[in-house]
Design a protein around this motif. Sequence first.
Motif, PDB file in Angstrom:
ATOM      1  N   LEU A 106      11.406 -13.725   6.106  1.00 41.76           N
ATOM      2  CA  LEU A 106      11.668 -12.292   6.230  1.00 41.76           C
ATOM      3  C   LEU A 106      11.541 -11.883   7.692  1.00 41.76           C
ATOM      4  N   LYS A 107      12.631 -11.344   8.246  1.00 38.31           N
ATOM      5  CA  LYS A 107      12.652 -10.947   9.647  1.00 38.31           C
ATOM      6  C   LYS A 107      12.459  -9.438   9.828  1.00 38.31           C
ATOM      7  N   ASP A 108      12.937  -8.650   8.863  1.00 43.02           N
ATOM      8  CA  ASP A 108      12.817  -7.197   8.955  1.00 43.02           C
ATOM      9  C   ASP A 108      13.074  -6.603   7.580  1.00 43.02           C
ATOM     10  N   ILE A 109      12.583  -5.395   7.377  1.00 42.48           N
ATOM     11  CA  ILE A 109      12.793  -4.691   6.120  1.00 42.48           C
ATOM     12  C   ILE A 109      12.936  -3.199   6.415  1.00 42.48           C
ATOM     13  N   ARG A 110      13.880  -2.553   5.725  1.00 48.39           N
ATOM     14  CA  ARG A 110      14.114  -1.133   5.921  1.00 48.39           C
ATOM     15  C   ARG A 110      14.378  -0.466   4.580  1.00 48.39           C
ATOM     16  N   THR A 147      23.258   7.465  -8.424  1.00 48.65           N
ATOM     17  CA  THR A 147      22.584   8.192  -9.499  1.00 48.65           C
ATOM     18  C   THR A 147      21.683   7.303 -10.337  1.00 48.65           C
ATOM     19  N   GLY A 148      22.031   6.047 -10.527  1.00 48.15           N
ATOM     20  CA  GLY A 148      21.179   5.133 -11.282  1.00 48.15           C
ATOM     21  C   GLY A 148      19.923   4.746 -10.532  1.00 48.15           C
ATOM     22  N   SER A 149      19.846   5.123  -9.283  1.00 48.91           N
ATOM     23  CA  SER A 149      18.706   4.758  -8.444  1.00 48.91           C
ATOM     24  C   SER A 149      17.907   5.962  -7.964  1.00 48.91           C
ATOM     25  N   LEU A 150      18.244   7.139  -8.436  1.00 51.16           N
ATOM     26  CA  LEU A 150      17.513   8.318  -7.989  1.00 51.16           C
ATOM     27  C   LEU A 150      16.030   8.176  -8.307  1.00 51.16           C
ATOM     28  N   GLY A 151      15.211   8.419  -7.303  1.00 53.91           N
ATOM     29  CA  GLY A 151      13.771   8.318  -7.485  1.00 53.91           C
ATOM     30  C   GLY A 151      13.225   6.907  -7.369  1.00 53.91           C
ATOM     31  N   LYS A 152      14.088   5.941  -7.153  1.00 55.83           N
ATOM     32  CA  LYS A 152      13.661   4.542  -7.006  1.00 55.83           C
ATOM     33  C   LYS A 152      13.748   4.136  -5.542  1.00 55.83           C
ATOM     34  N   ARG A 182      14.702   1.565  -2.693  1.00 53.15           N
ATOM     35  CA  ARG A 182      15.612   0.449  -2.440  1.00 53.15           C
ATOM     36  C   ARG A 182      15.404   0.014  -1.003  1.00 53.15           C
ATOM     37  N   TYR A 183      15.490  -1.270  -0.785  1.00 48.57           N
ATOM     38  CA  TYR A 183      15.235  -1.825   0.538  1.00 48.57           C
ATOM     39  C   TYR A 183      16.325  -2.808   0.934  1.00 48.57           C
ATOM     40  N   TYR A 184      16.583  -2.868   2.232  1.00 44.60           N
ATOM     41  CA  TYR A 184      17.372  -3.943   2.821  1.00 44.60           C
ATOM     42  C   TYR A 184      16.399  -4.901   3.470  1.00 44.60           C
ATOM     43  N   LEU A 185      16.528  -6.188   3.169  1.00 46.27           N
ATOM     44  CA  LEU A 185      15.675  -7.218   3.745  1.00 46.27           C
ATOM     45  C   LEU A 185      16.539  -8.146   4.589  1.00 46.27           C
ATOM     46  N   LEU A 186      16.196  -8.300   5.840  1.00 44.07           N
ATOM     47  CA  LEU A 186      16.889  -9.230   6.728  1.00 44.07           C
ATOM     48  C   LEU A 186      16.137 -10.555   6.677  1.00 44.07           C
ATOM     49  N   ILE A 187      16.843 -11.611   6.242  1.00 44.39           N
ATOM     50  CA  ILE A 187      16.215 -12.930   6.176  1.00 44.39           C
ATOM     51  C   ILE A 187      16.919 -13.891   7.126  1.00 44.39           C
ATOM     52  N   ILE A 211      21.407 -10.436   4.573  1.00 47.02           N
ATOM     53  CA  ILE A 211      20.778  -9.187   4.141  1.00 47.02           C
ATOM     54  C   ILE A 211      20.705  -9.193   2.617  1.00 47.02           C
ATOM     55  N   LEU A 212      19.515  -8.999   2.105  1.00 46.18           N
ATOM     56  CA  LEU A 212      19.312  -8.842   0.668  1.00 46.18           C
ATOM     57  C   LEU A 212      19.010  -7.378   0.393  1.00 46.18           C
ATOM     58  N   GLU A 213      19.430  -6.898  -0.763  1.00 43.60           N
ATOM     59  CA  GLU A 213      19.066  -5.552  -1.176  1.00 43.60           C
ATOM     60  C   GLU A 213      18.171  -5.677  -2.396  1.00 43.60           C
ATOM     61  N   MET A 214      17.023  -5.036  -2.347  1.00 42.95           N
ATOM     62  CA  MET A 214      16.093  -5.064  -3.468  1.00 42.95           C
ATOM     63  C   MET A 214      15.791  -3.640  -3.895  1.00 42.95           C
ATOM     64  N   LYS A 215      15.631  -3.468  -5.208  1.00 42.19           N
ATOM     65  CA  LYS A 215      15.432  -2.137  -5.767  1.00 42.19           C
ATOM     66  C   LYS A 215      14.252  -2.150  -6.736  1.00 42.19           C
ATOM     67  N   GLN A 216      13.476  -1.098  -6.676  1.00 39.29           N
ATOM     68  CA  GLN A 216      12.388  -0.899  -7.627  1.00 39.29           C
ATOM     69  C   GLN A 216      13.016  -0.670  -9.005  1.00 39.29           C
ATOM     70  N   GLU A 217      12.473  -1.294 -10.020  1.00 36.84           N
ATOM     71  CA  GLU A 217      12.990  -1.122 -11.371  1.00 36.84           C
ATOM     72  C   GLU A 217      11.971  -0.426 -12.248  1.00 36.84           C
ATOM     73  N   GLY A 218      12.475   0.290 -13.219  1.00 37.32           N
ATOM     74  CA  GLY A 218      11.624   0.960 -14.196  1.00 37.32           C
ATOM     75  C   GLY A 218      11.955   0.470 -15.589  1.00 37.32           C
ATOM     76  N   SER A 219      11.443   1.146 -16.562  1.00 37.85           N
ATOM     77  CA  SER A 219      11.710   0.773 -17.953  1.00 37.85           C
ATOM     78  C   SER A 219      13.182   0.966 -18.287  1.00 37.85           C
ATOM     79  N   SER A 220      13.636   0.210 -19.256  1.00 40.34           N
ATOM     80  CA  SER A 220      15.006   0.312 -19.730  1.00 40.34           C
ATOM     81  C   SER A 220      15.239   1.666 -20.389  1.00 40.34           C
ATOM     82  N   ALA A 221      16.412   2.248 -20.145  1.00 37.72           N
ATOM     83  CA  ALA A 221      16.773   3.505 -20.804  1.00 37.72           C
ATOM     84  C   ALA A 221      16.853   3.299 -22.315  1.00 37.72           C
TER      85      ALA A 221
END
Length: 99
Positions: free
Chosen positions: A21-25, A32-37, A39-44, A56-66
């Motif tokens: 991991l070199k950087d994270i932002r 709309t599916g990500s409102l309130g979650k 999300r990060y870009y990770l530079l590897i 660049i990887l994109e990672m997102k916080q996940e919650g319970s299934s709708a």
Amino acid sequence: MNSYIASIPSSKRYNNSYYILKDIRLKLGSGTGSLGKYRYYLLIEGPSLATDDDRILEMKQEGSSAVASAVPGLLSTSVYGNQVGARVTITTKAGSTHY
């Protein structure tokens, strides 16, 4: 990162130096599916120590299934090891013909 790397099938996993991991932002302005979650870009590192092949990887916080919220008990959390991120990964793989 260690959990993420371990989740990649060994046949598709690069050596550990690839995932340094070199950087994270924080990503702003998610859909709309990500409102309130979060999300990060990770530079590897990528394949070499050169900067022109970093990834660049994109990672997102996940919650319970709708579905789980709407119809409790329909999908047991044991199906995906009680890990919400695994649920998303399994669903993505099931919907992809090129994984």
